[in-house]
Motif scaffolding. Structure first.
Motif, PDB file in Angstrom:
ATOM      1  N   LEU A 211     -39.002 -14.841 -27.864  1.00 40.71           N
ATOM      2  CA  LEU A 211     -38.169 -15.019 -28.794  1.00 40.71           C
ATOM      3  C   LEU A 211     -36.887 -13.815 -29.070  1.00 40.71           C
ATOM      4  N   GLY A 212     -37.196 -12.798 -28.335  1.00 43.50           N
ATOM      5  CA  GLY A 212     -35.996 -12.074 -28.606  1.00 43.50           C
ATOM      6  C   GLY A 212     -35.039 -11.959 -27.245  1.00 43.50           C
ATOM      7  N   TYR A 213     -35.196 -12.503 -26.332  1.00 47.11           N
ATOM      8  CA  TYR A 213     -34.614 -12.450 -24.988  1.00 47.11           C
ATOM      9  C   TYR A 213     -33.053 -13.387 -25.309  1.00 47.11           C
TER      10      TYR A 213
ATOM     11  N   THR B  56     -34.708 -18.519 -15.572  1.00 45.40           N
ATOM     12  CA  THR B  56     -35.606 -19.678 -14.952  1.00 45.40           C
ATOM     13  C   THR B  56     -37.051 -19.420 -15.760  1.00 45.40           C
ATOM     14  N   PHE B  57     -37.237 -17.867 -15.849  1.00 49.19           N
ATOM     15  CA  PHE B  57     -38.614 -17.952 -16.514  1.00 49.19           C
ATOM     16  C   PHE B  57     -38.733 -18.245 -18.018  1.00 49.19           C
ATOM     17  N   GLN B  58     -37.570 -18.142 -18.450  1.00 50.39           N
ATOM     18  CA  GLN B  58     -37.380 -18.656 -20.025  1.00 50.39           C
ATOM     19  C   GLN B  58     -37.750 -20.106 -20.168  1.00 50.39           C
ATOM     20  N   GLN B  59     -37.019 -20.740 -19.026  1.00 54.06           N
ATOM     21  CA  GLN B  59     -37.088 -22.317 -19.330  1.00 54.06           C
ATOM     22  C   GLN B  59     -38.598 -22.551 -18.990  1.00 54.06           C
ATOM     23  N   MET B  60     -39.532 -21.946 -18.076  1.00 54.43           N
ATOM     24  CA  MET B  60     -40.825 -22.103 -17.807  1.00 54.43           C
ATOM     25  C   MET B  60     -41.415 -21.814 -19.182  1.00 54.43           C
ATOM     26  N   LEU B  61     -41.216 -20.919 -19.865  1.00 56.11           N
ATOM     27  CA  LEU B  61     -41.962 -20.523 -20.950  1.00 56.11           C
ATOM     28  C   LEU B  61     -41.644 -21.697 -22.215  1.00 56.11           C
ATOM     29  N   SER B  62     -40.319 -22.128 -22.249  1.00 52.86           N
ATOM     30  CA  SER B  62     -39.870 -23.335 -22.993  1.00 52.86           C
ATOM     31  C   SER B  62     -40.849 -24.667 -22.725  1.00 52.86           C
ATOM     32  N   LEU B  63     -40.879 -25.003 -21.271  1.00 52.29           N
ATOM     33  CA  LEU B  63     -41.626 -26.126 -21.130  1.00 52.29           C
ATOM     34  C   LEU B  63     -43.054 -25.992 -21.355  1.00 52.29           C
ATOM     35  N   ALA B  64     -43.552 -24.718 -21.389  1.00 46.37           N
ATOM     36  CA  ALA B  64     -44.920 -24.623 -21.617  1.00 46.37           C
ATOM     37  C   ALA B  64     -45.456 -24.540 -23.257  1.00 46.37           C
ATOM     38  N   ASN B  65     -44.253 -24.155 -24.005  1.00 45.36           N
ATOM     39  CA  ASN B  65     -44.525 -24.167 -25.459  1.00 45.36           C
ATOM     40  C   ASN B  65     -43.412 -24.644 -26.129  1.00 45.36           C
ATOM     41  N   PRO B  66     -43.458 -26.034 -26.379  1.00 41.45           N
ATOM     42  CA  PRO B  66     -42.398 -26.713 -26.899  1.00 41.45           C
ATOM     43  C   PRO B  66     -42.064 -26.628 -28.585  1.00 41.45           C
ATOM     44  N   GLN B  67     -43.389 -26.054 -28.877  1.00 40.49           N
ATOM     45  CA  GLN B  67     -43.221 -25.709 -30.248  1.00 40.49           C
ATOM     46  C   GLN B  67     -42.317 -24.560 -30.582  1.00 40.49           C
ATOM     47  N   TRP B  68     -42.360 -23.615 -29.772  1.00 39.96           N
ATOM     48  CA  TRP B  68     -41.628 -22.513 -29.963  1.00 39.96           C
ATOM     49  C   TRP B  68     -40.230 -22.540 -29.371  1.00 39.96           C
TER      50      TRP B  68
ATOM     51  N   LYS C   3     -31.534 -15.611 -37.058  1.00 36.12           N
ATOM     52  CA  LYS C   3     -31.874 -15.127 -35.870  1.00 36.12           C
ATOM     53  C   LYS C   3     -32.756 -13.976 -36.425  1.00 36.12           C
ATOM     54  N   PRO C   4     -34.244 -13.903 -35.740  1.00 36.28           N
ATOM     55  CA  PRO C   4     -34.913 -12.690 -36.013  1.00 36.28           C
ATOM     56  C   PRO C   4     -34.382 -11.697 -35.517  1.00 36.28           C
ATOM     57  N   ARG C   5     -34.786 -10.476 -36.219  1.00 37.27           N
ATOM     58  CA  ARG C   5     -34.433  -9.157 -35.773  1.00 37.27           C
ATOM     59  C   ARG C   5     -34.908  -8.814 -34.249  1.00 37.27           C
ATOM     60  N   THR C   6     -34.137  -8.280 -33.456  1.00 37.41           N
ATOM     61  CA  THR C   6     -34.357  -8.035 -32.079  1.00 37.41           C
ATOM     62  C   THR C   6     -34.367  -6.515 -31.724  1.00 37.41           C
ATOM     63  N   ASN C   7     -35.384  -5.950 -31.257  1.00 43.78           N
ATOM     64  CA  ASN C   7     -35.259  -4.428 -30.636  1.00 43.78           C
ATOM     65  C   ASN C   7     -34.541  -4.311 -29.412  1.00 43.78           C
ATOM     66  N   PRO C   8     -34.339  -3.132 -28.957  1.00 44.57           N
ATOM     67  CA  PRO C   8     -33.592  -3.001 -27.764  1.00 44.57           C
ATOM     68  C   PRO C   8     -34.148  -3.446 -26.330  1.00 44.57           C
ATOM     69  N   ASP C   9     -35.370  -3.840 -26.271  1.00 42.16           N
ATOM     70  CA  ASP C   9     -36.018  -4.261 -25.124  1.00 42.16           C
ATOM     71  C   ASP C   9     -36.262  -5.825 -25.476  1.00 42.16           C
ATOM     72  N   GLY C  10     -35.570  -6.491 -26.078  1.00 42.01           N
ATOM     73  CA  GLY C  10     -35.689  -7.936 -26.322  1.00 42.01           C
ATOM     74  C   GLY C  10     -37.144  -8.136 -27.174  1.00 42.01           C
ATOM     75  N   ASP C  11     -37.704  -7.293 -27.978  1.00 41.47           N
ATOM     76  CA  ASP C  11     -38.928  -7.646 -28.596  1.00 41.47           C
ATOM     77  C   ASP C  11     -38.575  -8.098 -30.246  1.00 41.47           C
ATOM     78  N   VAL C  12     -39.099  -9.156 -30.352  1.00 40.34           N
ATOM     79  CA  VAL C  12     -38.989  -9.653 -31.809  1.00 40.34           C
ATOM     80  C   VAL C  12     -40.465  -9.479 -32.474  1.00 40.34           C
ATOM     81  N   ASP C  13     -40.335  -8.847 -33.724  1.00 39.31           N
ATOM     82  CA  ASP C  13     -41.772  -8.940 -34.653  1.00 39.31           C
ATOM     83  C   ASP C  13     -42.066 -10.452 -34.841  1.00 39.31           C
ATOM     84  N   ALA C  14     -42.789 -10.792 -33.903  1.00 38.86           N
ATOM     85  CA  ALA C  14     -43.283 -12.320 -34.231  1.00 38.86           C
ATOM     86  C   ALA C  14     -44.295 -12.386 -35.444  1.00 38.86           C
ATOM     87  N   GLU C  15     -45.142 -11.280 -35.494  1.00 39.51           N
ATOM     88  CA  GLU C  15     -45.930 -11.403 -36.760  1.00 39.51           C
ATOM     89  C   GLU C  15     -45.184 -11.846 -38.216  1.00 39.51           C
ATOM     90  N   SER C  16     -43.867 -11.228 -38.352  1.00 43.38           N
ATOM     91  CA  SER C  16     -43.437 -11.741 -39.387  1.00 43.38           C
ATOM     92  C   SER C  16     -43.133 -13.212 -39.448  1.00 43.38           C
TER      93      SER C  16
END
Length: 366
Positions: free
Chosen positions: A104-106, A180-192, A205-218
């Motif tokens: 989500l954060g990349y 490419t890995f993002q595309q792999m994740l997209s294909l495996a997780n169509p809902q996301w 857009k959700p808030r993103t931390n410096p390492d591309g990390d999003v608080d998915a819990e929220s």
């Protein structure tokens, strides 16, 4: 059981999350005074530079810490290296958590643009004032800014101390480009993938931390429903393997000896050391400051608020945001070269100033 519950129920390795002093004797430095001092420090040339998350804030990437040095998310709980590579079911759950948040954060990180500080520092590299940058950031923005220079190879001039988000490897070492890995994740997780498409459409857009990390819990996310794709190279070798890791140094993981040696060499080959936009909370960066001090090299820190370097003998501090001063520092330092060199001129005319909102802070007062 949630990931947090699992953590409390399992034995933990003793790994310290970086901290810095909670108080600082430094006071804000007036911009004009800061510009003059930084120009004087850089004027002799051959300066090694260490940068941190504060340098990327004007690109819209949220920093971990506020101006007072405290984490803006008081519940910040990074996934540790041994958790990410754990081969048990528990480790698989940690990887689901990490890759959902990182998936989500990349996009906000990969689409971020260099800001005026990135281009100012690139101009100093192009002008040979700062031959080497050592960055703790994993966003690749220094490389984007320096790409305007035809004289410098970014891979040689920029050392990514903590790695990069833009490459991924499986546990057997097979590389996968991050797009490419993002595309792999997209294909495996169509809902996301649908969620990200909606984000792109609405701009919410959700808030993103410096390492591309999003608080998915929220977002009400369920990690256990996130599917991790198998490494395509491993599949060609007739084995299933969904354990991947970005080329980022996690807490509890050691920096490679090659990177460590080069970081020390970069400091040793320079006459002085300048540090911008970092609290130096991580020891990998702080030990470079200590090394410079031991070698009796002048050290200047440019950062807003407290840092781990405060009070260290032989270290000077300028308490100011880099974006406020660095473009003017370059103009004052290089003088007529700014107009004579089209690359430097273009760099100083480039750069976004798009910081996160001032209220982008999870802390409560009192």
């Amino acid at each position: 059981m949630s990931v947090g519950d699992e953590r409390s129920a399992q034995p933990r390795m003793r790994i310290s999350i970086p901290t810095i002093p909670t108080h600082s004797t430094s006071t804000p430095t007036p911009p004009a005074e800061a510009i003059q001092r930084v120009v004087e420090f850089l004027a002799p040339g051959t300066v090694a530079l260490i940068t941190g998350a504060g340098v990327s804030v004007d690109s819209g990437i949220r920093a971990y810490r506020g101006h007072d040095g405290r984490y803006m998310n008081p519940n910040y709980q990074p996934i540790l290296y041994h958790e990410l590579v754990d081969e048990t079911e528990r480790g698989f759950t940690f990887r689901q958590r990490y890759w959902l948040r990182s998936y989500l954060g990349y996009q906000p990180v990969v689409s971020a643009l260099p800001n005026t500080t990135h281009y100012a520092l690139a101009a100093l590299q192009h002008a040979s004032v700062v031959p080497r940058i050592i960055t703790q950031n994993v966003d690749g923005l220094h490389h984007k800014a320096l790409s305007l220079s035809h004289l410098i190879n970014p891979q040689e001039a920029i050392l990514e101390l903590h790695g990069t988000l833009h490459r991924v490897r499986c546990k057997h070492g097979h590389p996968v480009d991050r797009s490419t890995f993002q595309q792999m994740l997209s294909l495996a997780n169509p809902q996301w993938k649908a969620f990200l498409d909606d984000v792109e459409r609405t701009g919410n857009k959700p808030r993103t931390n410096p390492d591309g990390d999003v608080d998915a819990e929220s977002l009400g996310a369920s990690y256990t429903s996130f599917t991790l794709p198998d490494c395509p190279t491993c599949l060609l070798q007739n084995r299933r393997n969904s354990t991947h890791k970005p080329e980022v140094v996690f807490f509890g993981e050691s920096i490679s000896q090659e990177v460590k040696d080069r970081s020390f060499l970069d400091v040793e080959r320079s006459d002085r050391l300048m540090i911008i936009g970092t609290t130096l909370a991580t020891y990998s960066a702080f030990r470079l400051l200590k090394h410079a001090v031991e070698l009796r090299k002048p050290v200047l820190v440019v950062n807003v608020g407290p840092t781990r370097a405060d009070g260290v003998p032989g270290v000077e501090k300028v308490d100011v945001a880099s974006g406020v001063v660095m473009p003017d520092v370059v103009r004052a330092l290089l003088g007529s070269r700014v107009q004579d060199d089209k690359v430097i001129l273009e760099m100083l005319q480039s750069g976004v100033v798009n910081p996160p909102p001032a209220d982008d802070d999870d802390r409560t007062e009192g």
